[in-house]
Scaffold this motif. Structure first.
Motif, mmCIF file in Angstrom:
data_model
loop_
_atom_site.group_PDB
_atom_site.id
_atom_site.type_symbol
_atom_site.label_atom_id
_atom_site.label_comp_id
_atom_site.label_asym_id
_atom_site.label_seq_id
_atom_site.Cartn_x
_atom_site.Cartn_y
_atom_site.Cartn_z
ATOM 1 N N ILE A 82 -8.760 -13.724 -4.088
ATOM 2 C CA ILE A 82 -8.735 -12.607 -5.040
ATOM 3 C C ILE A 82 -9.433 -11.381 -4.457
ATOM 4 O O ILE A 82 -8.937 -10.260 -4.533
ATOM 5 C CB ILE A 82 -9.405 -13.026 -6.370
ATOM 6 C CG1 ILE A 82 -8.545 -14.054 -7.097
ATOM 7 C CG2 ILE A 82 -9.627 -11.802 -7.259
ATOM 8 C CD1 ILE A 82 -9.210 -14.636 -8.336
ATOM 9 N N SER A 86 -7.367 -8.098 -3.578
ATOM 10 C CA SER A 86 -7.642 -6.944 -4.436
ATOM 11 C C SER A 86 -7.964 -5.706 -3.607
ATOM 12 O O SER A 86 -7.451 -4.609 -3.871
ATOM 13 C CB SER A 86 -8.800 -7.255 -5.388
ATOM 14 O OG SER A 86 -8.457 -8.261 -6.301
ATOM 15 N N ARG A 90 -5.200 -2.496 -3.463
ATOM 16 C CA ARG A 90 -5.521 -1.263 -4.194
ATOM 17 C C ARG A 90 -4.910 -0.017 -3.558
ATOM 18 O O ARG A 90 -4.260 0.781 -4.249
ATOM 19 C CB ARG A 90 -7.049 -1.141 -4.320
ATOM 20 C CG ARG A 90 -7.555 0.150 -4.943
ATOM 21 C CD ARG A 90 -6.991 0.406 -6.308
ATOM 22 N NE ARG A 90 -7.279 -0.647 -7.268
ATOM 23 C CZ ARG A 90 -6.865 -0.637 -8.531
ATOM 24 N NH1 ARG A 90 -6.137 0.391 -8.969
ATOM 25 N NH2 ARG A 90 -7.153 -1.631 -9.338
ATOM 26 N N GLY A 143 -5.003 -11.556 -6.832
ATOM 27 C CA GLY A 143 -5.618 -10.283 -6.468
ATOM 28 C C GLY A 143 -4.617 -9.147 -6.474
ATOM 29 O O GLY A 143 -4.908 -8.048 -6.949
ATOM 30 N N LEU A 146 -3.754 -8.540 -10.232
ATOM 31 C CA LEU A 146 -4.892 -7.972 -10.958
ATOM 32 C C LEU A 146 -5.052 -6.498 -10.625
ATOM 33 O O LEU A 146 -5.396 -5.686 -11.488
ATOM 34 C CB LEU A 146 -6.174 -8.730 -10.599
ATOM 35 C CG LEU A 146 -6.330 -10.141 -11.170
ATOM 36 C CD1 LEU A 146 -7.508 -10.858 -10.523
ATOM 37 C CD2 LEU A 146 -6.524 -10.089 -12.678
ATOM 38 N N ALA A 147 -4.813 -6.154 -9.360
ATOM 39 C CA ALA A 147 -4.996 -4.767 -8.937
ATOM 40 C C ALA A 147 -3.878 -3.856 -9.399
ATOM 41 O O ALA A 147 -4.069 -2.636 -9.493
ATOM 42 C CB ALA A 147 -5.092 -4.713 -7.402
#
Length: 232
Positions: A82, A86, A90, A143, A146-147
């Motif tokens: 993660i 991440s 990004r 990850g 989530l990002a």
């Protein structure tokens, strides 16, 4: 603090409490196909992966006999995945947009499939070491999603809708966390009662995989791009 300052602070607190109690989603957002699709994808995805985190911890402890600290250590590949993903994902969000969400979803599904294959192939001899590569890959998928999921979801949201959209996304994520913990662990324990710990783990993985595949129904409806920097 003077009397006037105390009165002003009290009035501000009262307005904040009143506002918190009347958070509403703007009707215009419900007509935004990309935003609604993002809510559904976020609800399903985060419920699935949050449920997975509960189930694999339970399996490590109840199925493999780990202490809580040992189970947490065995889950560290997921956390490492993660973190790595991440940070890597990004800066790619503005360039890839929806494609990054799809990539993260595909990687997550592949990881769940890897754990299912490992569990079926090794049976009762399966170990945390054998599952570790798939657990790490699942972290990479998490990850990336989530990002990106919610950044992409607000890609078509207007500036005046941003506050309502943000509040709605936060509420959906909290709901997803609760649903995932409740539903997936229920599936796990129901299967354990009839076929043992490994059967419960594999059954829960199958349910999680099914939910993740279902996300593909809506992920193609997400906005193609995340908002431009500074738009919201």
């Amino acid at each position: 603090m003077g009397a006037d300052g105390a009165v002003e602070q009290g009035a501000c607190e009262q307005r904040e409490q009143q506002h918190a109690g009347h958070v509403q989603i703007l009707p215009s957002l419900l007509g935004n196909r990309g935003f609604v699709s993002g809510l559904l994808v976020g609800l399903a995805y985060f419920a699935a992966v949050n449920g997975f985190a509960y189930v694999i911890s339970l399996y490590f402890q109840l199925g493999l006999g780990f202490a809580p600290a040992g189970a947490a250590l065995a889950m560290s590949p997921m956390m490492l995945g993660i973190i790595v993903s991440s940070f890597a994902a990004r800066p790619l969000i503005p360039k890839l947009g929806r494609r990054l969400v799809i990539a993260g979803l595909v990687v997550t599904i592949a990881a769940v499939a890897g754990m299912l294959v490992t569990g079926v192939a090794l049976g009762d001899t399966v170990s945390a070491w054998a599952l570790a590569p798939s657990v790490f890959v699942l972290g990479l998928g998490m990850g990336a999603c989530l990002a990106s999921i919610y950044d992409v979801t607000i890609g078509d949201v207007r500036r005046e809708e941003a506050g309502s959209a943000s509040g709605s996304l936060s509420a959906v994520q909290q709901l997803a966390n609760a649903m995932g913990a409740a539903i997936v662990t229920t599936v796990y324990f129901d299967a354990v009662s009839t076929g043992g710990q490994l059967h419960g783990f594999l059954t829960a993985l199958g349910a999680i995989g099914g939910v993740l595949v279902l996300c593909f129904t809506f992920v193609w409806l997400l906005p193609r791009e995340a908002p431009a920097n500074g738009r919201h």
